[in-house]
Scaffold this active site. Structure first.
Site, PDB file in Angstrom:
ATOM      1  N   ILE A  77       0.815  -1.132  -0.522  1.00  0.00           N
ATOM      2  CA  ILE A  77      -0.023  -0.114   0.135  1.00  0.00           C
ATOM      3  C   ILE A  77       1.357   1.254   0.146  1.00  0.00           C
ATOM      4  CG2 ILE A  77      -1.470   1.321   1.473  1.00  0.00           C
ATOM      5  CD1 ILE A  77      -2.619  -1.893   2.507  1.00  0.00           C
TER       6      ILE A  77
ATOM      7  N   ASP B 163       5.945  -0.189  10.629  1.00  0.00           N
ATOM      8  CA  ASP B 163       4.609   1.690  10.530  1.00  0.00           C
ATOM      9  C   ASP B 163       3.415   1.338  10.905  1.00  0.00           C
ATOM     10  OD1 ASP B 163       4.518   4.542  11.113  1.00  0.00           O
ATOM     11  OD2 ASP B 163       3.371   4.161   8.914  1.00  0.00           O
TER      12      ASP B 163
ATOM     13  N   ILE C 248      -2.893   8.375   4.277  1.00  0.00           N
ATOM     14  CA  ILE C 248      -1.830   7.110   4.431  1.00  0.00           C
ATOM     15  C   ILE C 248      -1.655   7.668   5.807  1.00  0.00           C
ATOM     16  CG2 ILE C 248      -1.048   4.868   4.646  1.00  0.00           C
ATOM     17  CD1 ILE C 248      -1.355   5.701   1.967  1.00  0.00           C
TER      18      ILE C 248
END
Length: 367
Positions: free
Chosen positions: A232, A256, A290
């Site tokens: 992604i 993350d 994001i």
């Protein structure tokens, strides 16, 4: 004795691994070993939480539970990463996490901010961004007594280079990230003492052929570049290209991950901002940026191999290189006699079957 295809530095060796207490005693080659794949425990140097629990609030119990969730997925060594926060919260988190670091629940704290670029803050809360402060950093490092292990800094900010050198001299790892730096400014950050690039490509000025920016500045330096291998944040082709360009010794897989990892779609919080998670993708409710990931390190390894990275190289990126970043290469990160018995048993599809930490099998109920 643990048998299977043992992934050692640069090779896969069929055989048996013998553990003596918390330590790897020896590895014996045997062509008749089974199909299980044995890899060193993963080392995640950039993670904000998981399993519905967060590292970002300074809550020790939340941190224990988030670490346990990732441990069940094979992460035997990890930093608790905070996002940009007021100084009081940073100080409270260091005090709360010091006992956890001493107990080995976490390997220390990573401050991803607040010394970041407003132009490239991504999902960081702009309310808390500020220029680097040696006064703040000095107080945190002193309070932490070794707990503060890494700080991400945008090198173009006023006072950033002085702060990077200050941290380096105290033994703290410095990462360049969330930066609008030029190529020259990024390399100046490395020259000042930074040794890591925080989630390369993400939260950075994009490369341009007339101004390469921080991405090429970091790739052209000795720094280790973090990569979020969730398909992604990075296209698999970009993941493979970067790993080939920099090599496995200069690339580190990270998650993350945020608290939504392993949880249903819905609404979550990151640094005081609302995050919406849908089909594994976490985005800020206010602008769609994001916001971290819902990745685990075992999934990152699978994605790296699927992208065309060899298994030994992917394991180096997931374990060996990040262990070296933290100065722990003599303790963890590779299956070698004398190192801590941290390992993951995978099936042929690279899915976790069992996890061992310090010579003891881990309860898998949180996976």
């Amino acid at each position: 004795m643990i048998s299977g295809q043992i992934v050692r530095p640069g090779a896969v060796v069929p055989g048996h691994l013998t553990v003596d207490g918390p330590t790897i005693l020896e590895i014996t080659e045997d062509d008749r070993a089974g199909d299980d794949i044995i890899v060193p425990g993963f080392v995640d140097i950039h993670c904000h939480g998981g399993g519905g629990h967060t590292f970002t609030t300074g809550d020790a119990e939340q941190t224990r539970k988030a670490a346990a969730f990732h441990l069940a997925h094979g992460t035997t060594t990890m930093l608790a990463s905070l996002v940009s926060s007021p100084f009081d919260l940073m100080r409270e988190a260091v005090a709360a996490y010091l006992p956890l670091a001493r107990a080995g629940v976490i390997a220390g704290v990573h401050f991803e901010g607040p010394y970041l670029s407003g132009a490239r803050c991504g999902a960081q809360n702009p309310e808390f961004l500020r220029d680097p402060s040696i006064e703040e950093l000095s107080a945190l490092v002193k309070l932490g007594e070794g707990t503060v292990r890494m700080v991400t800094v945008a090198p173009e900010l006023p006072g950033a280079l002085e702060a990077i050198t200050f941290l380096r001299d105290l033994g703290v790892v410095v990462a360049v990230g969330h930066t609008d730096a030029s190529y020259t400014e990024a390399q100046a950050g490395v020259a000042a003492g930074a040794t890591v690039g925080t989630h390369l490509f993400n939260g950075m000025r994009p490369p341009h052929h007339r101004e390469p920016g921080p991405v090429i500045g970091l790739l052209s330096s000795p720094a280790v570049c973090e990569l979020i291998a969730d398909n992604i944040h990075l296209h698999p082709g970009m993941l493979a290209f970067t790993a080939k360009t920099a090599g496995p010794d200069r690339t580190a897989l990270i998650t993350d991950a945020m608290d939504a990892t392993g949880m249903p779609d819905g609404t979550y919080d990151l640094g005081g901002q609302e995050v919406t998670v849908a089909d594994r993708v976490a985005r800020l409710a206010r602008n769609g940026s994001i916001a971290g990931s819902t990745l685990t390190m075992d999934a990152a390894l699978r994605n790296a191999v699927a992208a065309g990275i060899s298994l030994p190289d992917a394991v180096t990126m997931a374990s060996t290189t990040p262990a070296r970043v933290l100065g722990l290469a003599d303790e963890v990160g590779a299956l070698t006699a004398g190192r801590r018995a941290d390992l993951v048993v995978l099936d042929v599809e690279f899915r976790v079957k069992r996890v061992m930490r310090g010579g003891r099998w881990v309860d898998s109920t949180t996976r």
